[in-house]
Design an enzyme around this catalytic site. Structure first.
Site, PDB file in Angstrom:
ATOM      1  N   ASP A  53       1.103  -1.348  -0.046  1.00  0.00           N
ATOM      2  CA  ASP A  53      -0.098  -0.016  -0.190  1.00  0.00           C
ATOM      3  C   ASP A  53       0.474   1.131   0.157  1.00  0.00           C
ATOM      4  O   ASP A  53       0.257   2.332  -0.023  1.00  0.00           O
ATOM      5  CB  ASP A  53      -1.084   0.062   1.136  1.00  0.00           C
ATOM      6  N   SER A  54       2.367   1.128  -0.120  1.00  0.00           N
ATOM      7  CA  SER A  54       3.229   2.277  -0.370  1.00  0.00           C
ATOM      8  C   SER A  54       3.081   2.822  -1.587  1.00  0.00           C
ATOM      9  O   SER A  54       3.487   3.662  -2.060  1.00  0.00           O
ATOM     10  CB  SER A  54       4.732   1.735  -0.089  1.00  0.00           C
ATOM     11  N   ASP A  92      -0.991  -5.852  -0.119  1.00  0.00           N
ATOM     12  CA  ASP A  92      -1.406  -5.578   1.260  1.00  0.00           C
ATOM     13  C   ASP A  92      -3.021  -5.192   1.389  1.00  0.00           C
ATOM     14  O   ASP A  92      -3.610  -4.958   0.143  1.00  0.00           O
ATOM     15  CB  ASP A  92      -0.859  -4.176   1.364  1.00  0.00           C
ATOM     16  N   LYS A 122      -1.336  -9.508   2.827  1.00  0.00           N
ATOM     17  CA  LYS A 122      -0.293  -9.111   4.107  1.00  0.00           C
ATOM     18  C   LYS A 122      -1.297  -7.878   4.946  1.00  0.00           C
ATOM     19  O   LYS A 122      -1.897  -7.078   4.294  1.00  0.00           O
ATOM     20  CB  LYS A 122       0.971  -8.197   3.584  1.00  0.00           C
ATOM     21  N   GLU A 124      -1.409  -5.723   8.805  1.00  0.00           N
ATOM     22  CA  GLU A 124      -0.471  -5.166   9.692  1.00  0.00           C
ATOM     23  C   GLU A 124      -1.272  -5.372  11.186  1.00  0.00           C
ATOM     24  O   GLU A 124      -2.404  -4.940  11.275  1.00  0.00           O
ATOM     25  CB  GLU A 124      -0.322  -3.623   9.546  1.00  0.00           C
ATOM     26  N   GLU A 191       9.276  -4.308  10.312  1.00  0.00           N
ATOM     27  CA  GLU A 191       9.831  -2.917   9.974  1.00  0.00           C
ATOM     28  C   GLU A 191      10.359  -2.109  10.757  1.00  0.00           C
ATOM     29  O   GLU A 191       9.707  -2.045  11.961  1.00  0.00           O
ATOM     30  CB  GLU A 191       8.693  -2.268   9.177  1.00  0.00           C
TER      31      GLU A 191
END
Ligand code: KIV
Length: 272
Positions: A53-54, A92, A122, A124, A191
């Protein structure tokens, strides 16, 4: 600069990553957001392509990943999946798509998998999202965890600084890592945490741990734009820049503009 020769050309799967950890083979992971980049990244031998999602930062120019939507991730992941032959494509789940309830998270995960062609997702977070992760796994979807600096929580953290320097946060991270493995995640991204903590988690877990700004791990991930040097204004310590595309592209485009303005382009051999 060296070229990596891929010996095993089989499609990478989630279970294969586990075998790679067991046999001590480091895992190379990199982001991509479009077909053309994914083709290049895949053919260069990357094992895992992350449709991060960057994309919200490097593709859309947002300051955070928070504005990214499920439809945008589906679009990016579909483009990447089309350009990928060998690498495992992990996508993501964006902010707000897996927090309202377990049912809502599972529904969004199923839509993301069905409509994007990604191989895995993925998410978080740790214990707070464990129930939803269980639901997604029960739907047959491989899940990669992500702990430490989780950018979707940037406003709660108050910035993008190193996480888990304090003992309480480090202990929670270790417990969350164990929990994500126990419920069935196939890999974990850590991270921006101290390298001693990454080493401890790598040793404790049997699933592969992929680091970014987290020191040595079972594998590494970077944002492809950072590795290629597309933006000199973003140069955190953990990025190793392998190319200088900001200079290469600016010079190439500058030459094109100059040639058009001087009427040098197109010449006779470039015309019909
Ligand atoms: O979105 C992303 O690019 C990521 C990596 C930084 C791990 O989550």
């Amino acid at each position: 600069m060296s070229t990596y020769i891929v010996e095993d050309t089989r499609k990478v799967t989630a279970p294969r990553l586990l075998e790679m950890k067991q046999s001590g083979q480091p895992i190379a992971m990199l982001t991509s957001y479009d077909y053309t980049t994914a083709r290049l990244v895949d053919s260069a031998g990357v094992d895992v392509i992350l449709v991060g999602d960057s994309a919200g930062n490097v593709m859309a120019g947002n300051a955070t990943t928070i504005p990214v939507t499920l439809d945008q991730m589906i679009y990016h992941a579909r483009c990447v999946a089309r350009g990928t032959r060998r690498a495992l494509v992990v996508c993501d789940m964006p902010f707000g798509t897996y927090h309202a309830s377990r049912e809502n998270g599972v529904r969004n995960a199923v839509r993301l998998m069905q409509q994007s062609g990604a191989d895995a997702l993925k998410l978080e977070g740790g214990a707070e999202i464990a129930d939803t992760v269980r639901g997604i796994l029960a739907a047959g979807i491989p899940v990669m965890g992500h702990l430490g600096l989780t950018p979707q929580s940037v406003h709660r953290f108050g910035g993008y600084g190193v996480r888990a320097r304090e003992d309480a946060e480090a202990q929670k991270l270790i417990a969350d890592a164990q929990l994500l493995q126990d419920i069935g995640c196939f890999a974990l991204v850590l991270e921006k945490i101290p390298s001693w903590l990454t080493a401890k988690v790598c040793e404790q877990l049997t699933i592969p741990v992929i680091g970014i700004g987290a020191g040595k791990a079972d594998g590494q991930v970077l944002v492809v734009n950072d590795l290629l040097g597309t933006d000199h204004s973003f140069a955190p310590k953990f990025v190793r820049r392998y190319a200088d595309l900001q200079t290469v592209v600016t010079e190439a485009v500058g030459s094109y503009v100059a040639d058009v303005k001087s009427r040098d382009f197109p010449n006779q051999s470039e015309s019909y």
